[in-house]
Design an enzyme around this catalytic site. Structure first.
Site, short mmCIF file in Angstrom:
data_model
loop_
_atom_site.label_atom_id
_atom_site.label_comp_id
_atom_site.label_asym_id
_atom_site.label_seq_id
_atom_site.Cartn_x
_atom_site.Cartn_y
_atom_site.Cartn_z
N ASP A 126 0.82 -1.21 0.00
CA ASP A 126 0.00 0.00 0.00
C ASP A 126 0.86 1.27 0.00
O ASP A 126 2.09 1.20 0.03
CB ASP A 126 -0.94 -0.06 1.22
CG ASP A 126 -2.35 0.37 0.87
OD1 ASP A 126 -2.49 1.27 0.02
OD2 ASP A 126 -3.30 -0.18 1.45
N ASP A 183 -9.97 3.30 -4.12
CA ASP A 183 -10.65 2.15 -3.48
C ASP A 183 -12.07 1.96 -4.00
O ASP A 183 -12.79 2.92 -4.22
CB ASP A 183 -10.74 2.37 -1.97
CG ASP A 183 -9.43 2.04 -1.28
OD1 ASP A 183 -8.40 1.92 -1.98
OD2 ASP A 183 -9.43 1.89 -0.04
C1 GLA Z 1 -6.04 1.06 1.27
C2 GLA Z 1 -6.12 0.09 0.11
C3 GLA Z 1 -7.22 -0.93 0.37
C4 GLA Z 1 -6.94 -1.67 1.68
C5 GLA Z 1 -6.80 -0.67 2.81
C6 GLA Z 1 -6.31 -1.34 4.09
O1 GLA Z 1 -7.17 1.87 1.34
O2 GLA Z 1 -6.33 0.75 -1.10
O3 GLA Z 1 -7.32 -1.85 -0.69
O4 GLA Z 1 -5.79 -2.45 1.55
O5 GLA Z 1 -5.87 0.36 2.50
O6 GLA Z 1 -6.16 -0.44 5.14
#
Ligand code: GLA
Length: 376
Positions: A126, A183
């Site tokens: 991430d 996301d």
């Molecule tokens: C980010 C990523 C998600 C997930 C969250 C976990 O938002 O884009 O896919 O992994 O972190 O905290």
């Protein structure tokens, strides 16, 4: 690590967020192996954020939360492997992960070593809390290098959400897939937004480093960690069809222990998976013609046996007609060729007439065809 077709699997985040533990992972592994998902190609089981303690140990190593994973990660990995699956984990290029657990910044090599020691086969990486001074490309290059040198084949799944022009530099790192969108949420608006957001990035998808449109929400029905309203089965079908046709990795995000029949059917559509896994992973063609409308999107993709995958997607809440001319696919009438097409959800067979395809679609519905080039 070289991965020649889009990775497929399951990831804990969309439904479970921080509510993860050994029991959930083992039960999920059982279902992946027994439900037909593994046979369909879903072979990576990935634990997302929130698996560790908030502090590293004295040697600077990450420690799995003993309440969630009382037998440690090696035991979980062994169990996952015993089911014929591969095991994935999560870390972050920043000081902290997005949920506030320790990230791998300045610990890249030691963490890669730790993951290798546990038998990890996949690392989602991430971008939260990353250094304001060291550019993203260096952070991903660093972890990529650490993974390539950790003594184990670990698929590197970059997750910088397309930020900082990720498409321009991600292939310099050892990433096999990269998040090309923000996301996903369990709503139709989110699906629609990601489809549109993706269009300018189609040219960057390709064998060895796939555009990742984020995990699937199919079958969540508003129940997950990213659960809001949820979607209808038709909307899940269209969401899945776009992800599959465009060559995105297919990472399931619902609780597969409670899949209903419709969810199974969507996630295990053989023809769509075959299209998704086509070894060429060609760039999608956006069909526009003179009939295109904002919420009637049409994409095609050349396949390795000379066939063409064609998808018509009605993103709107109104009925609509998807229509385009075959010359957009390189088949003007002058070639003397046309297309014989099989729809992947219904099995319906049609032959294109007069160089045009025109199909009526219900609200939010889609059709995806595998088309063969034949004499007119
Ligand atoms: C980010 C990523 C998600 C997930 C969250 C976990 O938002 O884009 O896919 O992994 O972190 O905290």
């Amino acid at each position: 690590m070289v991965k020649l077709t889009p990775p497929m699997g399951w990831n804990s985040w969309n439904t479970f967020g921080e509510k993860i533990n050994e029991k959930l992972i083992m039960e999920t592994a059982d279902v992946m192996a027994e439900s037909g998902l593994l046979k369909s190609g879903y072979d990576y089981l990935v634990i997302d954020d929130c698996w560790s303690l908030k502090e590293r140990d004295k040697e600077g190593r990450l420690i799995p939360d003993p309440e969630k994973f009382p037998n440690g990660m090696k035991a979980v990995a062994d169990y996952v492997h015993s089911k014929g699956l591969k095991f994935g984990m999560y870390s972050c290029a920043g000081n902290l992960t997005c949920a506030g657990y320790p990230g791998s910044y300045e610990h890249e090599f030691i963490d890669a070593e730790t993951f290798a020691g546990w038998g990890v086969d996949f690392l989602k990486y991430d971008y939260c809390y990353h250094s304001p001074i060291v550019a993203g490309k260096y952070l991903y290059r660093r972890m990529g290098l650490a993974l390539e040198n950790c003594g184990r084949d670990i698929l590197f799944s970059a997750c910088s959400w397309g930020a900082d022009e990720t498409h321009e530099w991600i292939k310099e790192s050892a990433a096999s897939m990269w998040r090309s969108t923000g996301d996903i949420f369990d709503t139709w608006e989110s699906v629609k937004k990601l489809i549109k957001q993706q269009e300018k990035l189609h040219p960057y998808n390709g064998v060895g480093c796939f555009n990742d449109m984020d995990m699937l929400i199919v079958g969540m029905y508003g129940k997950g960690n990213v659960g809001l309203k949820g979607c209808t089965d038709v909307q899940y079908k269209t969401h899945y069809s776009v992800w599959a046709l465009l060559g995105s990795p297919l990472m399931i995000g619902c609780d597969i222990r409670n899949m209903n029949e419709e969810t199974r059917k969507i996630l295990m559509n053989r023809e769509l998976i075959r299209i998704n896994q086509d070894p060429l992973c060609r760039q999608p063609v956006k069909l526009t013609g003179i009939w295109s409308r904002e919420d009637m999107v049409m994409y095609a993709r050349m396949l390795s046996d000379g066939d063409i995958a064609i998808g018509l997607f009605n993103l709107s809440e109104e009925k609509g007609t998807g229509r385009f001319n075959l010359d957009e696919l390189g088949l003007p009438m002058s070639t003397g060729k046309t297309l014989e097409m099989t729809e992947v959800w219904t099995g319906e067979e049609i032959t294109a007439k007069n160089g045009t395809i025109s199909r009526n679609l219900e609200p939010f519905d889609c059709e995806v065809f595998r088309a063969r080039v034949v004499e007119q």
